[in-house]
Design an enzyme around this catalytic site. Structure first.
Site, PDB file in Angstrom:
ATOM      1  N   LYS A 140       0.815  -1.219   0.000  1.00  0.00           N
ATOM      2  CA  LYS A 140       0.000   0.000   0.000  1.00  0.00           C
ATOM      3  C   LYS A 140       0.854   1.278   0.000  1.00  0.00           C
ATOM      4  CE  LYS A 140      -4.034  -1.997   2.340  1.00  0.00           C
ATOM      5  NZ  LYS A 140      -5.036  -1.724   3.416  1.00  0.00           N
ATOM      6  N   TYR A 183     -12.597  -1.931  -3.646  1.00  0.00           N
ATOM      7  CA  TYR A 183     -13.092  -1.961  -2.269  1.00  0.00           C
ATOM      8  C   TYR A 183     -14.612  -1.783  -2.191  1.00  0.00           C
ATOM      9  CZ  TYR A 183      -8.422  -1.972  -0.109  1.00  0.00           C
ATOM     10  OH  TYR A 183      -7.170  -2.310   0.326  1.00  0.00           O
ATOM     11  N   PHE A 218     -15.290   4.091   7.067  1.00  0.00           N
ATOM     12  CA  PHE A 218     -13.906   4.409   6.680  1.00  0.00           C
ATOM     13  C   PHE A 218     -13.691   4.377   5.171  1.00  0.00           C
ATOM     14  CE2 PHE A 218     -14.117  -0.141   7.839  1.00  0.00           C
ATOM     15  CZ  PHE A 218     -13.673  -0.732   6.650  1.00  0.00           C
ATOM     16  N   ARG A 222      -1.889 -14.312   4.920  1.00  0.00           N
ATOM     17  CA  ARG A 222      -2.575 -13.633   6.029  1.00  0.00           C
ATOM     18  C   ARG A 222      -1.756 -13.739   7.318  1.00  0.00           C
ATOM     19  NH1 ARG A 222      -7.323 -11.812   4.923  1.00  0.00           N
ATOM     20  NH2 ARG A 222      -8.179 -11.907   7.032  1.00  0.00           N
ATOM     21  N   THR A 241      -5.276  -7.058  10.818  1.00  0.00           N
ATOM     22  CA  THR A 241      -5.574  -5.807  10.102  1.00  0.00           C
ATOM     23  C   THR A 241      -5.135  -4.590  10.913  1.00  0.00           C
ATOM     24  OG1 THR A 241      -7.490  -6.852   9.061  1.00  0.00           O
ATOM     25  CG2 THR A 241      -7.418  -4.448   9.035  1.00  0.00           C
ATOM     26  N   ARG A 269       2.595  -6.225   9.375  1.00  0.00           N
ATOM     27  CA  ARG A 269       1.864  -5.102   9.969  1.00  0.00           C
ATOM     28  C   ARG A 269       2.430  -4.712  11.329  1.00  0.00           C
ATOM     29  NH1 ARG A 269      -3.736  -7.486   7.671  1.00  0.00           N
ATOM     30  NH2 ARG A 269      -3.971  -6.177   5.826  1.00  0.00           N
ATOM     31  N   ASN A 272      -2.016   0.303   6.819  1.00  0.00           N
ATOM     32  CA  ASN A 272      -1.529  -0.961   7.365  1.00  0.00           C
ATOM     33  C   ASN A 272      -0.651  -1.743   6.389  1.00  0.00           C
ATOM     34  OD1 ASN A 272      -3.586  -1.777   5.701  1.00  0.00           O
ATOM     35  ND2 ASN A 272      -4.591  -3.098   7.187  1.00  0.00           N
ATOM     36  N   HIS A 300      -2.365  -5.316   1.713  1.00  0.00           N
ATOM     37  CA  HIS A 300      -3.662  -5.984   1.606  1.00  0.00           C
ATOM     38  C   HIS A 300      -3.400  -7.401   1.114  1.00  0.00           C
ATOM     39  CE1 HIS A 300      -7.721  -7.070   0.363  1.00  0.00           C
ATOM     40  NE2 HIS A 300      -7.142  -7.543  -0.722  1.00  0.00           N
ATOM     41  N   GLU A 304      -9.866 -10.804  -7.154  1.00  0.00           N
ATOM     42  CA  GLU A 304      -8.921  -9.694  -7.006  1.00  0.00           C
ATOM     43  C   GLU A 304      -7.781  -9.801  -8.011  1.00  0.00           C
ATOM     44  OE1 GLU A 304      -9.884  -8.917  -2.265  1.00  0.00           O
ATOM     45  OE2 GLU A 304      -7.897  -9.664  -2.834  1.00  0.00           O
TER      46      GLU A 304
HETATM   47  P1  CMP Z   1      -7.584  -4.198   3.637  1.00  0.00           P
HETATM   48  O1  CMP Z   1      -7.186  -5.617   3.804  1.00  0.00           O
HETATM   49  O2  CMP Z   1      -6.938  -3.476   2.514  1.00  0.00           O
HETATM   50  O3  CMP Z   1      -9.167  -4.108   3.435  1.00  0.00           O
HETATM   51  C1  CMP Z   1      -9.924  -2.960   3.789  1.00  0.00           C
HETATM   52  C2  CMP Z   1      -9.106  -1.924   4.490  1.00  0.00           C
HETATM   53  O4  CMP Z   1      -9.826  -0.936   5.160  1.00  0.00           O
HETATM   54  C3  CMP Z   1      -8.293  -2.598   5.573  1.00  0.00           C
HETATM   55  O5  CMP Z   1      -7.286  -3.400   4.989  1.00  0.00           O
HETATM   56  C4  CMP Z   1      -7.829  -1.373   6.380  1.00  0.00           C
HETATM   57  O6  CMP Z   1      -6.605  -0.853   5.901  1.00  0.00           O
HETATM   58  C5  CMP Z   1      -8.915  -0.338   6.085  1.00  0.00           C
HETATM   59  N1  CMP Z   1      -9.612   0.081   7.289  1.00  0.00           N
HETATM   60  C6  CMP Z   1      -9.638   1.323   7.787  1.00  0.00           C
HETATM   61  N2  CMP Z   1     -10.359   1.379   8.899  1.00  0.00           N
HETATM   62  C7  CMP Z   1     -10.802   0.135   9.144  1.00  0.00           C
HETATM   63  C8  CMP Z   1     -11.606  -0.453  10.169  1.00  0.00           C
HETATM   64  N3  CMP Z   1     -12.114   0.269  11.190  1.00  0.00           N
HETATM   65  N4  CMP Z   1     -11.864  -1.777  10.099  1.00  0.00           N
HETATM   66  C9  CMP Z   1     -11.386  -2.524   9.070  1.00  0.00           C
HETATM   67  N5  CMP Z   1     -10.609  -2.011   8.060  1.00  0.00           N
HETATM   68  C10 CMP Z   1     -10.323  -0.698   8.116  1.00  0.00           C
END
Ligand code: CMP
Length: 139
Positions: free
Chosen positions: A10, A50, A58, A86, A92, A103, A113, A116, A127
């Site tokens: 990212k 997304y 968010f 993962r 996350t 992470r 973070n 992805h 994807e």
């Molecule tokens: P990702 O795996 O890219 O998928 C969705 C993204 O939303 C997640 O990682 C986070 O970087 C982002 N995100 C931001 N805020 C939140 C939240 N409160 N809960 C989950 N994902 C979040």
């Protein structure tokens, strides 16, 4: 089973010049990079990718962060690649991520973070198709 998963390095990570360190984590765990490109996502791409999150509070911030700087999109292949990736990424929210995960080491916040990764076989296939043509994937 031999699987393929989809990964994004990212903007928070490309901005801090962490691309190689993150790829090393994948390779050290036995995942192979079988497709890779650095792109600057368009707003339409970020919103489409997304879309499942579009009702979440968010969503707007997520899209802005994903288009702020370039990303590196990749296909990773290996035994149990989806779950393995993962595990390498960690939770996350970096506050909950285990020691040694990407992470834990690199993420700034739940939004920034660093990576992805696909969460299941069906989403991995979708994807991968979202960003790669078949002839760009060389296993
Ligand atoms: P990702 O795996 O890219 O998928 C969705 C993204 O939303 C997640 O990682 C986070 O970087 C982002 N995100 C931001 N805020 C939140 C939240 N409160 N809960 C989950 N994902 C979040």
């Amino acid at each position: 089973a031999l699987e393929r998963t989809f990964s994004i390095i990212k903007p928070d990570a490309t901005r801090r010049n962490l691309t190689g360190k993150i790829i090393a984590k994948f390779e050290d765990a036995g995942l192979r990079v079988i497709a890779s490109k650095r792109i600057h996502m368009t707003r339409a791409q970020a919103e489409g990718f997304y879309a499942v999150h579009k009702e979440r509070p968010f969503f707007g911030e997520l899209v802005e962060q994903m288009i702020a700087e370039p990303v590196v999109v990749q296909v990773l292949e290996g035994e149990n690649a989806i779950l393995k990736n993962r595990e390498i990424m960690g939770a996350t929210n970096p506050a909950n991520a285990d020691t040694g995960t990407i992470r834990k080491e690199f993420a700034l916040s739940i939004g920034e973070n660093s990576v992805h990764g696909s969460d299941a076989p069906e989403t991995a296939a979708e994807e991968i198709k979202f960003f790669f043509n078949d002839d760009e994937i060389v296993g």
